[in-house]
Design a protein around this motif. Structure first.
Motif, mmCIF file in Angstrom:
data_model
loop_
_atom_site.group_PDB
_atom_site.id
_atom_site.type_symbol
_atom_site.label_atom_id
_atom_site.label_comp_id
_atom_site.label_asym_id
_atom_site.label_seq_id
_atom_site.Cartn_x
_atom_site.Cartn_y
_atom_site.Cartn_z
ATOM 1 N N SER A 53 11.136 -34.853 -41.220
ATOM 2 C CA SER A 53 9.932 -34.265 -40.613
ATOM 3 C C SER A 53 9.799 -32.829 -41.087
ATOM 4 N N ALA A 54 8.548 -32.439 -41.370
ATOM 5 C CA ALA A 54 8.278 -31.116 -41.935
ATOM 6 C C ALA A 54 8.740 -30.009 -40.992
ATOM 7 N N ALA A 55 9.184 -28.907 -41.599
ATOM 8 C CA ALA A 55 9.623 -27.738 -40.825
ATOM 9 C C ALA A 55 8.382 -27.003 -40.336
ATOM 10 N N MET A 56 7.682 -27.627 -39.410
ATOM 11 C CA MET A 56 6.418 -27.065 -38.927
ATOM 12 C C MET A 56 6.390 -27.097 -37.406
ATOM 13 N N GLN A 57 5.796 -26.046 -36.819
ATOM 14 C CA GLN A 57 5.693 -25.965 -35.353
ATOM 15 C C GLN A 57 5.032 -27.212 -34.772
ATOM 16 N N ILE A 308 -0.520 -29.133 -51.830
ATOM 17 C CA ILE A 308 -0.999 -30.506 -51.612
ATOM 18 C C ILE A 308 -0.805 -30.962 -50.161
ATOM 19 N N GLY A 309 -0.343 -30.067 -49.295
ATOM 20 C CA GLY A 309 -0.230 -30.410 -47.869
ATOM 21 C C GLY A 309 -1.622 -30.699 -47.317
ATOM 22 N N SER A 310 -1.687 -31.548 -46.294
ATOM 23 C CA SER A 310 -2.997 -32.035 -45.829
ATOM 24 C C SER A 310 -3.944 -30.918 -45.392
ATOM 25 N N GLY A 311 -3.421 -29.899 -44.730
ATOM 26 C CA GLY A 311 -4.303 -28.825 -44.234
ATOM 27 C C GLY A 311 -4.089 -27.540 -45.003
ATOM 28 N N THR A 313 -4.562 -24.653 -47.812
ATOM 29 C CA THR A 313 -5.681 -24.068 -48.564
ATOM 30 C C THR A 313 -5.179 -23.207 -49.724
ATOM 31 N N THR A 314 -3.880 -23.322 -50.027
ATOM 32 C CA THR A 314 -3.283 -22.483 -51.077
ATOM 33 C C THR A 314 -4.047 -22.588 -52.404
ATOM 34 N N GLN A 315 -4.395 -23.824 -52.794
ATOM 35 C CA GLN A 315 -5.068 -23.978 -54.097
ATOM 36 C C GLN A 315 -6.441 -23.313 -54.080
ATOM 37 N N ASP A 351 7.520 -33.268 -50.778
ATOM 38 C CA ASP A 351 7.063 -32.636 -49.535
ATOM 39 C C ASP A 351 5.545 -32.451 -49.528
ATOM 40 N N GLY A 352 4.887 -33.144 -48.604
ATOM 41 C CA GLY A 352 3.463 -32.900 -48.361
ATOM 42 C C GLY A 352 2.554 -33.909 -49.018
ATOM 43 N N GLY A 353 1.389 -34.092 -48.399
ATOM 44 C CA GLY A 353 0.338 -34.935 -48.980
ATOM 45 C C GLY A 353 0.620 -36.426 -48.932
ATOM 46 N N LEU A 354 1.619 -36.842 -48.171
ATOM 47 C CA LEU A 354 1.956 -38.279 -48.128
ATOM 48 C C LEU A 354 1.158 -38.926 -47.003
ATOM 49 N N MET A 372 9.116 -35.828 -47.185
ATOM 50 C CA MET A 372 8.912 -34.945 -46.018
ATOM 51 C C MET A 372 7.456 -35.033 -45.605
ATOM 52 N N MET A 373 7.255 -35.285 -44.303
ATOM 53 C CA MET A 373 5.885 -35.476 -43.817
ATOM 54 C C MET A 373 5.553 -34.552 -42.662
ATOM 55 N N GLY A 374 4.322 -34.017 -42.698
ATOM 56 C CA GLY A 374 3.806 -33.227 -41.597
ATOM 57 C C GLY A 374 2.730 -34.008 -40.864
ATOM 58 N N TRP A 400 -1.499 -28.008 -36.766
ATOM 59 C CA TRP A 400 -1.768 -26.716 -37.391
ATOM 60 C C TRP A 400 -0.712 -26.422 -38.451
ATOM 61 N N MET A 401 -1.194 -25.882 -39.566
ATOM 62 C CA MET A 401 -0.319 -25.626 -40.695
ATOM 63 C C MET A 401 0.486 -24.336 -40.445
ATOM 64 N N GLU A 402 1.595 -24.193 -41.163
ATOM 65 C CA GLU A 402 2.444 -23.004 -40.985
ATOM 66 C C GLU A 402 1.760 -21.737 -41.485
ATOM 67 N N GLY A 403 0.828 -21.892 -42.420
ATOM 68 C CA GLY A 403 0.128 -20.713 -42.953
ATOM 69 C C GLY A 403 -1.159 -20.414 -42.203
ATOM 70 N N SER A 404 -1.384 -21.108 -41.075
ATOM 71 C CA SER A 404 -2.581 -20.821 -40.272
ATOM 72 C C SER A 404 -2.294 -19.624 -39.373
ATOM 73 N N LYS A 405 -3.365 -19.051 -38.830
ATOM 74 C CA LYS A 405 -3.177 -17.915 -37.906
ATOM 75 C C LYS A 405 -2.379 -18.358 -36.694
ATOM 76 N N ARG A 412 6.839 -17.437 -44.851
ATOM 77 C CA ARG A 412 6.823 -18.599 -45.745
ATOM 78 C C ARG A 412 6.003 -18.311 -46.998
ATOM 79 N N TYR A 413 5.054 -17.404 -46.868
ATOM 80 C CA TYR A 413 4.122 -17.144 -47.963
ATOM 81 C C TYR A 413 4.331 -15.774 -48.589
ATOM 82 N N ALA A 414 5.495 -15.176 -48.299
ATOM 83 C CA ALA A 414 5.811 -13.840 -48.814
ATOM 84 C C ALA A 414 4.650 -12.880 -48.534
HETATM 85 P P1 IMP Z 1 1.345 -32.855 -44.937
HETATM 86 O O1 IMP Z 1 2.366 -33.894 -44.649
HETATM 87 O O2 IMP Z 1 0.390 -33.275 -46.009
HETATM 88 O O3 IMP Z 1 0.641 -32.374 -43.726
HETATM 89 O O4 IMP Z 1 2.139 -31.616 -45.579
HETATM 90 C C1 IMP Z 1 3.185 -30.968 -44.902
HETATM 91 C C2 IMP Z 1 3.760 -29.918 -45.819
HETATM 92 O O5 IMP Z 1 2.747 -28.940 -46.142
HETATM 93 C C3 IMP Z 1 4.873 -29.085 -45.219
HETATM 94 O O6 IMP Z 1 6.115 -29.726 -45.260
HETATM 95 C C4 IMP Z 1 4.838 -27.833 -46.070
HETATM 96 O O7 IMP Z 1 5.525 -27.977 -47.283
HETATM 97 C C5 IMP Z 1 3.366 -27.694 -46.391
HETATM 98 N N1 IMP Z 1 2.696 -26.686 -45.540
HETATM 99 C C6 IMP Z 1 2.897 -26.418 -44.245
HETATM 100 N N2 IMP Z 1 2.041 -25.476 -43.809
HETATM 101 C C7 IMP Z 1 1.301 -25.124 -44.867
HETATM 102 C C8 IMP Z 1 0.240 -24.181 -45.055
HETATM 103 O O8 IMP Z 1 -0.216 -23.495 -44.140
HETATM 104 N N3 IMP Z 1 -0.259 -24.092 -46.320
HETATM 105 C C9 IMP Z 1 0.219 -24.835 -47.349
HETATM 106 N N4 IMP Z 1 1.176 -25.753 -47.209
HETATM 107 C C10 IMP Z 1 1.725 -25.899 -45.969
#
Ligand code: IMP
Length: 492
Positions: A53-57, A308-311, A313-315, A351-354, A372-374, A400-405, A412-414
Motif C-alpha cells: 500500500s502506498a505511503a500516503m495519508q 503517473i499516479g492517479s491524482g 499533476t507532476t507532468q 509504483d502508481g497508476g495501477l 504499490m497502489m494508492g 488525496w495525494m501526498e503533494g496536495s495542500k 517528498r517533492y524537495a
Molecule cells: P495511484 O495508485 O495511481 O493513486 O498512485 C499512487 C502513487 O502516486 C504513490 O505511491 C506515489 O508514488 C505517487 N504520489 C503520491 N502522491 C503524489 C502526488 O501528490 N503527486 C505525484 N505523485 C504522487
C-alpha cells in the motif's frame, strides 16, 4: 542543445500478454504470486502476494497495514505525520496478534448508558468490556452490548446497572486455536482474555479469527509478528525518524521521494546502511541511469514511477515523468544486466497508476517484482479516508495525494514550505467495501492471466512471457464495444 530521444514512452495499458501453452499443472490454482520485496540479510524478504500500500495519508492506516500483511503483502506508513504517530502505527501493527486485540475501548461501571450510546453511534462498536478502572488493563467486571439496554428509557442508568457480569472468558490464552475452540464452545463472537488475577489482557473477535483462518499466508517476521514498512524523506531531520522507526521494529524503510535520482538519496541510503540492518527501498526513478545510481548507493530494492499516479499533476506542472511501461522495461533490463554481471538481483516495485489487474500483470510481466497502489486501495473500508456520499448519492471515499495542500508533504517533492506548489489533487474514489474481500479476487485475476500466458511464477513471467505493444485500433477492439453495459463487471 538538449538531447532529444527518438524513443517513445508507453503506458502499461498499451501492452498485452500473448497466450502461451498452459500446462496441466499450470492452471490458476497452481500459480504462485510469491515475490521478492527487497534484499534482506543475504537473502530476500518475500511476500506471498505482490501488493504494497502506498505511503500516503489517504491509504495506509493501521487497519490497511494489518490487512495488507494478513493478505500476504505489506503496508507502508507515510512520512507526512509526526515521528510519534508513525511509530505508534508501526507498534500497533507489530503488536497485532491475529484476532487478539489490545487496543479496544473499555468502560468504567459508573459511565452513563447515554454516553455508551453516543460512543456506539460514533465508532460503530456494539460490545464493550467493563473494567473496574475503566482502563484497558483494569480488572474485568462485566461486558455491555447494545442488546443489554433500551436506548429509549435507560440513558440515565449506569453501565453497572445493565452490564452482564456472568461472563465467559479465556484465561492466559495466547494461541488462536484454543481461543477459537472456546468461542465455539460458548457460542460467542467475542471472548475477553484475562490473566489469572482477572486483569483484561486482550479481546478476541470471531470475525478477526475468521479473517486469519481465511488468509493463512500473512507476511510475518521471525517472531510471527506482521511485517510493516514506513517511509522517510531524505531531509536530515528524518535521520531521527529513521532511527525511531528502526527502534520500533519497522521491517522496511522506504525513501519516499517523487524524484529519487538525487545525491540526497544516495547520502540517506549510505547513512541508513552504515547504522542499521533494516532494508532500504529507494526511489522513485524511471531510467536505467537512475536505477544504477541507487543500486550502487546500496538500495535493497528500487521503486519505479514518476508522474503517473492517479491524482498526480507532476507532468502538467513540471513536465517531468515517463510512461510506466517504458520505465519498467528499461529499468528491468538494467537490473537483469546487473544481475548477470554481479550476481546481485535487485527487486523492483512498480509504483502508481495501477488501475486494476490488467495493469498489474503487465507491470509484473515487464519486470516488476512487487506493486504499490494508492487509488485502488483508497477505495476500501480499511483506508484512511472518510466514506461519504457524492452529489449523485453514491458511496465514495476521499483520496488525496501526498503533494496536495491537504497532505502538504513538501519534503517528498524537495519543496520549501514558503513556495509550496501542489503536485497532486484531492478527490473522491468509489467506495469498494473491504480489502479482505476484493484483493484476493484481484490476485486470482492476475493468476488467471499468468496461467493463460503459460507462467506459474513471477520469475517465469519475467523470463517467458510474450508481451506485445497494441495499436490504438487494437486497443479499441479490446474494450467493450457495440453494447451498452447495464452492470459493470470490471469494478474492483
Ligand atoms: P495511484 O495508485 O495511481 O493513486 O498512485 C499512487 C502513487 O502516486 C504513490 O505511491 C506515489 O508514488 C505517487 N504520489 C503520491 N502522491 C503524489 C502526488 O501528490 N503527486 C505525484 N505523485 C504522487
Amino acid at each position: 542543445m538538449a538531447r532529444v530521444l527518438s524513443t517513445v514512452s508507453h503506458s502499461l495499458k498499451e501492452y498485452r500478454l500473448l497466450p502461451r501453452c498452459t500446462r496441466a499443472d499450470g492452471t490458476p490454482q497452481h500459480v504462485s504470486l510469491e515475490t521478492r520485496l527487497c534484499r534482506h540479510k543475504g537473502d530476500y524478504m518475500k511476500l506471498r502476494t505482490p501488493f504494497t500500500s502506498a505511503a500516503m495519508q489517504a491509504v495506509t492506516s493501521v487497519e490497511m497495514a494489518v490487512a495488507m500483511a494478513q493478505l500476504g503483502g505489506m503496508g507502508v506508513f507515510p512520512v507526512s505525520q509526526t515521528i510519534e504517530a508513525q511509530c505508534t502505527g508501526v507498534d500497533r501493527v507489530k503488536r497485532f496478534k491475529a484476532g487478539f486485540q489490545t487496543d479496544i475501548v473499555t468502560l468504567s461501571p459508573d459511565r452513563l448508558i447515554g454516553d455508551v450510546v453516543k460512543m456506539m453511534d460514533a465508532n460503530g462498536y456494539s460490545t464493550f468490556p467493563v473494567t473496574d478502572t475503566g482502563l484497558f488493563h483494569g480488572k474485568l467486571v462485566g461486558i455491555i452490548t447494545d442488546k443489554d439496554f433500551d436506548v429509549r428509557y435507560d440513558r440515565e442508568y449506569r453501565v453497572a446497572d445493565r452490564m452482564k457480569t456472568d461472563i465467559q472468558v479465556g484465561v492466559d490464552i495466547d494461541d488462536l486455536k484454543t481461543a477459537n475452540q472456546l468461542m465455539i464452545k460458548y457460542g460467542r463472537g467475542f471472548l475477553p482474555i484475562v490473566s489469572s488475577e482477572g486483569t483484561l489482557l486482550s479481546v478476541v473477535f470471531k470475525k478477526d479469527l475468521d479473517k486469519h483462518i481465511r488468509h493463512p499466508h500473512a507476511t510475518i517476521d521471525s517472531g510471527k509478528r506482521l511485517r510493516v514498512g514506513a517511509a522517510i524523506s531524505t531531509h536530515p531531520e528524518d535521520r531521527e525518524r529513521l532511527q525511531a522507526l528502526v527502534e520500533h521494529h519497522a521491517d522496511v524503510i522506504v525513501i519516499d521521494a517523487s524524484d529519487g535520482f538525487t545525491e540526497y538519496q544516495q547520502e540517506t541510503i549510505a547513512w541508513a546502511k552504515s547504522h542499521f540492518d533494516t532494508p532500504v527501498i529507494a526511489g522513485n526513478i524511471v531510467t536505467a541511469e537512475g536505477f544504477r545510481y541507487l543500486a550502487e548507493a546500496g538500495a535493497d530494492a528500487v521503486k519505479i514511477g514518476m508522474g503517473i499516479g492517479s491524482g498526480c499533476t507532476t507532468q502538467q506542472v513540471k513536465g517531468t515523468g515517463r510512461g510506466q511501461a517504458t520505465a519498467i522495461l528499461e529499468v528491468a533490463e538494467a537490473r537483469d544486466r546487473m544481475a548477470q554481471d554481479t550476481g546481485v538481483y535487485l527487486p523492483l516495485i512498480a509504483d502508481g497508476g495501477l488501475r486494476g489487474p490488467a495493469d498489474m500483470i503487465m507491470a509484473l510481466a515487464l519486470g516488476a517484482d512487487t506493486l504499490m497502489m494508492g487509488n485502488l486501495l483508497a477505495r476500501f473500508a480499511e483506508s484512511q479516508g472518510e466514506v461519504m456520499r457524492n452529489v449523485h448519492g453514491e458511496l465514495v471515499k476521499e483520496y488525496w495525494m501526498e503533494g496536495s495542500k491537504k497532505a502538504h508533504n513538501a519534503r517528498r517533492y524537495a519543496q520549501s514550505s514558503e513556495l509550496f506548489f501542489e503536485e497532486g489533487i484531492v478527490g473522491q474514489v468509489p467506495y469498494a467495501g473491504s480489502v479482505y474481500d476484493k484483493l484476493p479476487l484481484i490476485a486470482q485475476m492476475i493468476k488467471s492471466g499468468m496461467a493463460t500466458a503459460g507462467c506459474r511464477t513471477i520469475d517465469e513471467l519475467h523470463r517467458d512471457a510474450h508481451v506485445e505493444l497494441q495499436s490504438p485500433v487494437a486497443l479499441q477492439d479490446a474494450g467493450v464495444h457495440g453494447i451498452t453495459p447495464t452492470q459493470s463487471t470490471l469494478e474492483v
